[in-house]
Design a protein around this motif. Structure first.
Motif, PDB file in Angstrom:
ATOM      1  N   UNK A   1       0.302  -1.507  -0.076  1.00  0.00           N
ATOM      2  CA  UNK A   1       0.463   0.229  -0.101  1.00  0.00           C
ATOM      3  C   UNK A   1       0.837   1.407   0.332  1.00  0.00           C
ATOM      4  N   UNK A   2       0.154   2.030  -0.943  1.00  0.00           N
ATOM      5  CA  UNK A   2       1.450   3.777  -0.714  1.00  0.00           C
ATOM      6  C   UNK A   2       1.551   3.800   0.979  1.00  0.00           C
ATOM      7  N   UNK A   3       2.811   3.910   1.539  1.00  0.00           N
ATOM      8  CA  UNK A   3       2.926   4.564   2.439  1.00  0.00           C
ATOM      9  C   UNK A   3       3.765   3.565   3.129  1.00  0.00           C
ATOM     10  N   UNK A   4       3.922   2.354   2.813  1.00  0.00           N
ATOM     11  CA  UNK A   4       4.307   1.320   3.240  1.00  0.00           C
ATOM     12  C   UNK A   4       6.095   1.517   3.232  1.00  0.00           C
TER      13      UNK A   4
ATOM     14  N   UNK B   1      10.243   2.270   0.303  1.00  0.00           N
ATOM     15  CA  UNK B   1       9.333   3.307   0.724  1.00  0.00           C
ATOM     16  C   UNK B   1       8.305   2.618  -0.566  1.00  0.00           C
ATOM     17  N   UNK B   2       7.043   2.388  -0.158  1.00  0.00           N
ATOM     18  CA  UNK B   2       5.885   2.374  -0.959  1.00  0.00           C
ATOM     19  C   UNK B   2       5.478   3.531  -1.477  1.00  0.00           C
ATOM     20  N   UNK B   3       5.190   3.043  -3.084  1.00  0.00           N
ATOM     21  CA  UNK B   3       4.191   4.746  -3.759  1.00  0.00           C
ATOM     22  C   UNK B   3       3.352   4.191  -4.532  1.00  0.00           C
ATOM     23  N   UNK B   4       2.311   5.200  -5.025  1.00  0.00           N
ATOM     24  CA  UNK B   4       1.364   4.233  -5.690  1.00  0.00           C
ATOM     25  C   UNK B   4       1.477   4.467  -7.583  1.00  0.00           C
ATOM     26  N   UNK B   5       3.080   4.850  -7.693  1.00  0.00           N
ATOM     27  CA  UNK B   5       4.079   4.737  -9.194  1.00  0.00           C
ATOM     28  C   UNK B   5       5.421   4.099  -8.341  1.00  0.00           C
ATOM     29  N   UNK B   6       5.264   3.145  -7.351  1.00  0.00           N
ATOM     30  CA  UNK B   6       6.276   2.228  -7.223  1.00  0.00           C
ATOM     31  C   UNK B   6       6.890   2.655  -5.621  1.00  0.00           C
ATOM     32  N   UNK B   7       8.317   1.102  -5.544  1.00  0.00           N
ATOM     33  CA  UNK B   7       8.750   1.426  -4.657  1.00  0.00           C
ATOM     34  C   UNK B   7       9.784   2.010  -4.940  1.00  0.00           C
ATOM     35  N   UNK B   8      10.291   2.755  -4.242  1.00  0.00           N
ATOM     36  CA  UNK B   8      11.704   3.538  -3.979  1.00  0.00           C
ATOM     37  C   UNK B   8      12.908   3.369  -3.175  1.00  0.00           C
ATOM     38  N   UNK B   9      13.759   3.337  -3.223  1.00  0.00           N
ATOM     39  CA  UNK B   9      14.864   1.944  -2.401  1.00  0.00           C
ATOM     40  C   UNK B   9      15.423   3.611  -1.816  1.00  0.00           C
TER      41      UNK B   9
ATOM     42  N   UNK C   1       7.492   7.397 -12.599  1.00  0.00           N
ATOM     43  CA  UNK C   1       7.574   6.984 -11.183  1.00  0.00           C
ATOM     44  C   UNK C   1       7.358   8.128 -10.008  1.00  0.00           C
ATOM     45  N   UNK C   2       7.374   8.088  -9.059  1.00  0.00           N
ATOM     46  CA  UNK C   2       6.809   8.713  -8.556  1.00  0.00           C
ATOM     47  C   UNK C   2       7.146  10.149  -8.329  1.00  0.00           C
ATOM     48  N   UNK C   3       6.440  11.320  -7.797  1.00  0.00           N
ATOM     49  CA  UNK C   3       6.753  12.688  -7.983  1.00  0.00           C
ATOM     50  C   UNK C   3       6.066  13.060  -6.577  1.00  0.00           C
TER      51      UNK C   3
ATOM     52  N   UNK D   1      -3.903  20.537   7.452  1.00  0.00           N
ATOM     53  CA  UNK D   1      -3.737  19.655   6.182  1.00  0.00           C
ATOM     54  C   UNK D   1      -3.626  18.935   6.000  1.00  0.00           C
ATOM     55  N   UNK D   2      -3.999  17.867   7.138  1.00  0.00           N
ATOM     56  CA  UNK D   2      -3.800  16.245   6.870  1.00  0.00           C
ATOM     57  C   UNK D   2      -5.768  15.874   8.049  1.00  0.00           C
ATOM     58  N   UNK D   3      -6.208  17.476   8.067  1.00  0.00           N
ATOM     59  CA  UNK D   3      -8.422  17.558   7.216  1.00  0.00           C
ATOM     60  C   UNK D   3      -8.589  17.355   6.906  1.00  0.00           C
ATOM     61  N   UNK D   4      -8.004  17.997   5.075  1.00  0.00           N
ATOM     62  CA  UNK D   4      -8.535  18.607   4.115  1.00  0.00           C
ATOM     63  C   UNK D   4      -7.910  17.200   3.227  1.00  0.00           C
ATOM     64  N   UNK D   5      -7.052  16.650   3.517  1.00  0.00           N
ATOM     65  CA  UNK D   5      -6.422  15.271   2.874  1.00  0.00           C
ATOM     66  C   UNK D   5      -6.078  13.777   4.157  1.00  0.00           C
ATOM     67  N   UNK D   6      -7.383  12.912   4.067  1.00  0.00           N
ATOM     68  CA  UNK D   6      -7.346  11.921   5.035  1.00  0.00           C
ATOM     69  C   UNK D   6      -6.380  11.333   4.338  1.00  0.00           C
ATOM     70  N   UNK D   7      -5.616  10.068   5.370  1.00  0.00           N
ATOM     71  CA  UNK D   7      -4.879   9.339   5.097  1.00  0.00           C
ATOM     72  C   UNK D   7      -5.533   8.286   3.861  1.00  0.00           C
ATOM     73  N   UNK D   8      -4.498   7.960   2.831  1.00  0.00           N
ATOM     74  CA  UNK D   8      -4.587   6.836   1.917  1.00  0.00           C
ATOM     75  C   UNK D   8      -6.107   8.190   0.787  1.00  0.00           C
ATOM     76  N   UNK D   9      -6.321   9.362   1.208  1.00  0.00           N
ATOM     77  CA  UNK D   9      -7.017   9.488  -0.416  1.00  0.00           C
ATOM     78  C   UNK D   9      -6.127   9.376  -1.820  1.00  0.00           C
ATOM     79  N   UNK D  10      -7.159   8.384  -2.853  1.00  0.00           N
ATOM     80  CA  UNK D  10      -6.034   8.819  -4.274  1.00  0.00           C
ATOM     81  C   UNK D  10      -4.447   8.329  -3.836  1.00  0.00           C
ATOM     82  N   UNK D  11      -4.107   7.352  -3.086  1.00  0.00           N
ATOM     83  CA  UNK D  11      -2.765   6.978  -3.192  1.00  0.00           C
ATOM     84  C   UNK D  11      -1.707   8.035  -2.891  1.00  0.00           C
ATOM     85  N   UNK D  12      -1.884   9.049  -2.286  1.00  0.00           N
ATOM     86  CA  UNK D  12      -1.054  10.314  -2.020  1.00  0.00           C
ATOM     87  C   UNK D  12      -0.536  10.471  -0.600  1.00  0.00           C
TER      88      UNK D  12
END
Length: 390
Positions: A19-22, A37-45, A104-106, A189-200
């Motif tokens: 999952x993104x954020x792992x 770190x895993x993101x919506x566009x792949x895992x990075x080292x 890739x991730x941005x 910012x956290x309230x406006x964008x809850x964790x997990x929203x859109x994988x961001x």
């Protein structure tokens, strides 16, 4: 994106990153960490260096160049992309990945640093910041919610909260005020964008200037908010290197051990290694691209000023230990000629090499951590660049 050779612990970790954020720390040496770190566009080292693409492109190079030199994540700038072409324009094009051709991730910054650097052109309140565009003087307003909305439109994998950065030399009263706004804005910012929203993913930023107790307070307040990662902001803003190192070494170990740690806007090769030693996982800086355009190149043998007359008839590669396109193909004599002639190709070839050096530095640090040899690796780079050099 090239896949690295994984040690068994990393193979196991990668299987768990779904999952993104792992995030997983796979090995440590002192404070230094080897992670993923895993993101919506792949895992990075990690640890990793991220090239800066302010207006949606890393200056003078294209996505193929970035892939070849080993970039994992690139940056975009919320303030600049909001002004042009506009975040809604980008959203209608399918987001920044589709718009600029990078798959890739941005990571996008919040625009806070750019807004606060507009001395005389902005007014800060608890609601946000009113500012005038550096392009045409038009009036705009960034609130925490607006900054996140822009980043949502851009579709970045990692977003940063809107914060207030206190410049080096700021007095304690102002630093406290900026810290308190940063905490309040981070909550919004956290309230406006809850964790997990859109994988961001959303990262918090810890401030506190150059006061250790205020750094501790900011870290305590920001890490109490459940972000997917945490950053140290407000460094490399005009302070001396000893001041930067003092705050870095004091603050980095206080960040959560189970989340990625990001040092914003830092820095030189030795700054990066100092950061890794302190426990930082992610770095970005304009230094390699900016210096490339000015003819200053980083090599395994030290810095090279390619404009110097001594290279006029030098047929050797820029760096015999580098396998980037520039070093595989061209001589110092040709690179000097391009720079002196002000050819556009000079910026591209110099940038390819400098990015290759910084990205290889991070990869070599990861390799050293895998074998338990980071301390020796760091000493080898210090022997070339000097403990206080770039």
């Amino acid at each position: 994106m090239s896949k690295e050779q994984l040690i068994p612990a990393e193979e196991t970790a990668q299987q768990e990153l779904t999952a993104p954020g792992d995030f997983r720390v796979c090995a440590t040496e002192g404070g230094a960490r080897l992670g993923m770190l895993h993101t919506a566009h792949g895992t990075v080292h990690t640890p990793m260096f991220m090239p800066v693409g302010t207006v949606g492109s890393v200056k003078s190079v294209d996505p193929r160049d970035l892939t070849e030199v080993g970039a994992q994540v690139i940056l975009g700038n919320t303030y600049h992309l909001y002004l042009r072409p506009g975040d809604e324009v980008v959203a209608r094009r399918g987001g920044l990945h589709k718009f600029n051709g990078w798959d890739g991730p941005i990571l996008t910054d919040s625009g806070g640093f750019q807004v606060f650097s507009l001395a005389g052109l902005r007014n800060i309140t608890d609601d946000g910041v009113e500012f005038r565009s550096h392009l045409n003087g038009s009036k705009h307003f960034f609130s925490p919610e607006k900054s996140i909305e822009i980043q949502q439109n851009l579709g970045s994998d990692i977003m940063m909260v809107f914060d207030e950065c206190a410049a080096a030399g700021s007095d304690r009263d102002y630093t406290i005020q900026a810290l308190e706004r940063t905490t309040a804005w981070a909550k919004r910012c956290r309230e406006f964008h809850p964790a997990g929203k859109n994988g961001q993913l959303l990262f918090g930023i810890c401030q506190g200037g150059f006061y250790e107790d205020l750094r501790e307070r900011s870290i305590e307040e920001i890490t109490a908010i459940p972000f997917e990662g945490y950053a140290l902001g407000g460094l490399s803003v005009g302070e001396t290197k000893p001041e930067m190192l003092r705050i870095l070494r004091h603050s980095a170990p206080l960040l959560p051990a189970d989340k990625p740690r990001y040092l914003m806007g830092v820095g030189t090769p030795l700054d990066i290694l100092d950061g890794i030693e302190a426990g930082i996982d992610m770095f970005d800086c304009v230094l390699p691209t900016r210096n490339a355009r000015n003819g200053t190149l980083y090599t395994s043998q030290g810095k090279v000023n390619i404009k110097r007359a001594e290279f006029m008839e030098d047929d050797s590669p820029l760096d015999p230990n580098c396998d980037c396109y520039t070093c595989r193909t061209f001589s110092k004599a040709y690179l000097r000629h391009l720079y002196i002639a002000k050819e556009l190709l000079s910026s591209r070839l110099n940038t390819i090499h400098n990015l290759a050096y910084f990205l290889r530095l991070a990869k070599d640090a990861r390799d050293a951590l895998r074998r338990g040899g980071f301390a020796e690796f760091k000493k080898s780079v210090e022997a070339i660049y000097g403990v206080n050099g770039e």
